[in-house]
Design an enzyme around this catalytic site. Sequence first.
Site, mmCIF file in Angstrom:
data_model
loop_
_atom_site.group_PDB
_atom_site.id
_atom_site.type_symbol
_atom_site.label_atom_id
_atom_site.label_comp_id
_atom_site.label_asym_id
_atom_site.label_seq_id
_atom_site.Cartn_x
_atom_site.Cartn_y
_atom_site.Cartn_z
ATOM 1 C CG ASP A 278 12.883 32.457 20.093
ATOM 2 O OD1 ASP A 278 12.435 33.403 20.758
ATOM 3 O OD2 ASP A 278 12.176 31.514 19.713
ATOM 4 C CB SER B 152 10.094 33.866 18.854
ATOM 5 O OG SER B 152 9.115 33.324 19.676
ATOM 6 C CB SER C 31 11.515 36.899 22.562
ATOM 7 O OG SER C 31 10.904 37.627 21.535
#
Lengths: 353, 353, 353, 353
Positions: free
Chosen positions: C273, C271, C233
């Site tokens: 993000d 992820s 991430s």
Amino acid sequence: MGHEVRKYGISVGKLSTGKRNAITDVPGVKVGHHTLAEGDVQTGVTAIIPHEGNLFQEKVPAASHVINGFGKTAGSIQIEELGTLETPVILTNTFGVGTAIDAVIDYTLERNEEIGRETGTVNAVVGECNDMILNDIRRRTIRREHIHSAIEKADKHFEEGAVGAGRGMVCYSLKGGIGSASRILPIGSKDYTIGVLTLTNFGTLRDLRIDGRAAGEEWHAEKEAKEEKDKGSVMIVVATDLPVTDRQLHRIIKRSVIGLSRTGAMISNGSGDIALGFSTAYNIPAKPSSVHMIPTIHEEEIDIAFRGVAEATEEAVLQSLFCAETVTGRDGNIRRSITELLSESLVPKGENP
Amino acid sequence: MGHEVRKYGISVGKLSTGKRNAITDVPGVKVGHHTLAEGDVQTGVTAIIPHEGNLFQEKVPAASHVINGFGKTAGSIQIEELGTLETPVILTNTFGVGTAIDAVIDYTLERNEEIGRETGTVNAVVGECNDMILNDIRRRTIRREHIHSAIEKADKHFEEGAVGAGRGMVCYSLKGGIGSASRILPIGSKDYTIGVLTLTNFGTLRDLRIDGRAAGEEWHAEKEAKEEKDKGSVMIVVATDLPVTDRQLHRIIKRSVIGLSRTGAMISNGSGDIALGFSTAYNIPAKPSSVHMIPTIHEEEIDIAFRGVAEATEEAVLQSLFCAETVTGRDGNIRRSITELLSESLVPKGENP
Amino acid sequence: MGHEVRKYGISVGKLSTGKRNAITDVPGVKVGHHTLAEGDVQTGVTAIIPHEGNLFQEKVPAASHVINGFGKTAGSIQIEELGTLETPVILTNTFGVGTAIDAVIDYTLERNEEIGRETGTVNAVVGECNDMILNDIRRRTIRREHIHSAIEKADKHFEEGAVGAGRGMVCYSLKGGIGSASRILPIGSKDYTIGVLTLTNFGTLRDLRIDGRAAGEEWHAEKEAKEEKDKGSVMIVVATDLPVTDRQLHRIIKRSVIGLSRTGAMISNGSGDIALGFSTAYNIPAKPSSVHMIPTIHEEEIDIAFRGVAEATEEAVLQSLFCAETVTGRDGNIRRSITELLSESLVPKGENP
Amino acid sequence: MGHEVRKYGISVGKLSTGKRNAITDVPGVKVGHHTLAEGDVQTGVTAIIPHEGNLFQEKVPAASHVINGFGKTAGSIQIEELGTLETPVILTNTFGVGTAIDAVIDYTLERNEEIGRETGTVNAVVGECNDMILNDIRRRTIRREHIHSAIEKADKHFEEGAVGAGRGMVCYSLKGGIGSASRILPIGSKDYTIGVLTLTNFGTLRDLRIDGRAAGEEWHAEKEAKEEKDKGSVMIVVATDLPVTDRQLHRIIKRSVIGLSRTGAMISNGSGDIALGFSTAYNIPAKPSSVHMIPTIHEEEIDIAFRGVAEATEEAVLQSLFCAETVTGRDGNIRRSITELLSESLVPKGENP
């Protein structure tokens, strides 16, 4: 204009209405219709003008909100990205959207020679509902001049009911169309106005609520009416002179669903239910400038605008019913005015219908 | 077709390409162009057809993603709500959107008599970029027959570069337009395909990167080129035969921004950068049925599709440059082919151009 | 501080950096770390403070943007609704989020006696990445005092690399962690600043790009490295003193994905993000007032901020690598510093590493 | 359980209720409370369990929808990205969110040894309302064991009213808390169930509507009650065994706002109004597999689920009022049960109260 529902003793909500009880109570805002009503063709165009200046040069802060997205509204992507509106808002039937985009581009090009030369293009905003029950929508009767006509006729005073884009619309199995209402928003020492215009084309009779009362269910029982599948839509246009950012405006127009729900809407799968809103409190010039100042209310003051839009939406939907006359359209399909039902009804009226 | 960039020794990414290295590597998908190229009129239409059946009856799962919303793409609201596509995807110039909507409605009405009678309406999906530099966009030259022509000409084999909707587009201050690429996605024991078609109309020369190399900056220095303000846009159409839900498809097409960024894009304010995607793995029938089964990959298998769309988007943008010829358009404006620059350039080519 | 990447001759982008080349170049912004580094425990906390006043009383305009949502960031719902930030931004490991929320509530309650009495509650904003490779995350070692310590230590000067929340993070199969960079934004006659801080924990070696060059692929080939599945991430915190609305800020932080993509990110399924941003250009007082004025740039001026955030994000990711020392953590897992690879590498450095 | 409102002759909507008229009518779903009620501490925890298996291993399709985002709900980002729920849903007071996240992580780690080793982390889903009027929220009384206790006590049968997370909540100036209702959804030849559980903490007396009737306004006039500023929130948890994708589920839970609106809600600025939903029709295994099949209803069949969730939400809010006893809490603050008002009221009851 604006008080047909109240004549029946129905008074929605707690806030005061504006003078006209219509979206045009917001200073600068005008509404115009072009109506086509002949035999199988029962359709039209309604234009909402935010201000009288050059909208492309002096844009207004704006927001759009998808209540249900089974619809073909054009222009919302740019409103969401930039938070501005740069054309009149046009309402028409579903198959008129392409033509209405073209007409708005024509209109804007004519007034702005630099478009397509020094500056970019223009974002036409067009909302729609599907009027196929009363209108032969496959005939594609909307022409560019109808949109121009609606814009030209825009005025503070405008008709509601089976007019303009509302000509062929059906709401709660009755004749729907255009309805409007407004509310006064006292904030600090100042009175602001919020106005709503709805294009109503949704719902089945059994679900209709009038100021809370299950009037539709009562009529349904009385008439032994045939149930219709709800496939309709509603367009909700909100105008205000409240100083707000586009984010605040988005929060405000989102509350239109409260008023909508209270009339009985189930926001069905087949609905294209879209709210569009703008504020006239300040303009955003097309030409870049240095840092400019935007006036905004504090978030803690916003509740009254939420209430205002909820109340005005509920009343605007009812207005669209109470102002509409009975219309016979495509293949002899008929949708009756609620006022006829009221005059015939055995259901005792009391304070409510 | 499909390998012009690779002829220059530029090989984007790690995955294998499909046979054509084009969106039409996805079984059933076809692309057609209609090009207008005469004097000040340099524009056109590109149509992407998901499958050969009746799309309105057999819809495909679909998603749309707004990278930057300064654009006028039509039809995205319904794609987001219902997760389906029911028409060809049409690309054209910004002022052709209204006409393209009308043309798609015509096309669909002709093939589906029940629309506007027993069933509702149709959602035309039209993307656009503004080709005003090379095309006299104010002339409004796009006609309905141009859209119909593009649809009719749709084929597995199609041209890239300054054709169709790409005829007047400008990318990285060079001639842009239509580019395409594809990637093979081995999942389990099966090979799936993902393909991308881009309509490129964005960027300034200095920002151009070719497989990582700052080629644009080098050319800019060499040519002492005048900086242009980046006002352009890009449309990205993604097709795949991977079995995915619309949510998974949305995740996949969102990764197109990776490839876009690697070519040097700054996704500027004036961009209408929209990704549209569909899967041909299964159809969604218009007619209601009982519960049906949708095949989907496990989320843990999705990474290769992310990589595929990123790689294919990067290569498709480059293809749009490498396939485009020099075009002279409105008021004598010229945008040159990147291949001319490459042949003249003093910059040593090495492995990269 | 701030120039470790540039010492290797790598200069990302075209805009000038701020004095420190760090997020703390934005006036008022401070950063503090608390690091835990002992055996199997390699983790920590990083705090970003928007200004030195009482943040709950004087909120800052803010935005959040989900690049990929496989993450547990807290507080984003309220940022999106109200467009404000009212606490420091805390970064820590995934299982520290609950404790960090508690610590931020403690911190804010202590400074604001009216919370939970006359006024409502407080929205703690906490971002996270999963440092399980180097840190025994199941031990749940983050305590409230670690968050308070990070806040207290906040300063204009702060370390990058394997410190604070970055202590156990892994980026491109190398040691990642905290990195920062900034850019100067000349608009009109004034210079504004935009700064980015990243917590990097994503990517596999083969994908790493350094200023366009496929350095990771080269190293991968040289080292015959084992491929790791990318599950990581990245948290991206953006600060600026540019006068913008929360909508404009959202547009700006969305461009962080450009910089991220250029370092080689594939934004994989696993992820989380997330980009969070705030502006220090004006405050939004907790106490309601009458209409207030918000200073904003014209949308046409925003491109330089897009470029700034893209460049600063790319460089911040590289800084997180170039500042990080080799760390041995849980079960003897090791992740090496990129600087070790550089010193060993056979790959010729040229201008790029 | 489940029929307290109906005992007063109030019957919301047209669809049949499930056996219990509660969310636990959905097979597999259980609800548990842990209540703290002593002096100034009037708060608690409510847990909703989607199924009895290992939720982390066998996730359920899920969706979240922000009605108004002035709230601190945790876990929604990942639900939106992946469309799955992998923990019980925990409801508690606003300052208990951090502790509840920690407790859910504990709970999940204990049952899944591979978390933080071979696999990633877990996404705790925690909703909240602010019970500061009746509860001394600054004392931070929620402990991890309270969450574990609520999970352990989960059962098909559960109490409504001033229990669990609802202990200190205030709704329409009366005592609110936990309420639930369910509806049967006949689709094709099969009966599905949809259930709603609400944690109610919003509204002022004057706005309360009971099945359309403006009961709150009547009581307000009668009691000359002091107006309270509406700062509250509502959490709406929806469960169903209908086979739907996460997108369809999102559409369904969005309709909860209809029921909410009909009880009089204005969805005020200070509200954190969040809907969370899941389906038990199929599981999504944590372990990757090849392509799997997801059962889904056709979009044309979804209207009955819209109606179901609207009706059940309206009734669940009323249940939260009708089941709640009068509570005296912090600083002697009292909020009365609606049943006391009903017994005292001069307002004639007729069919409605």
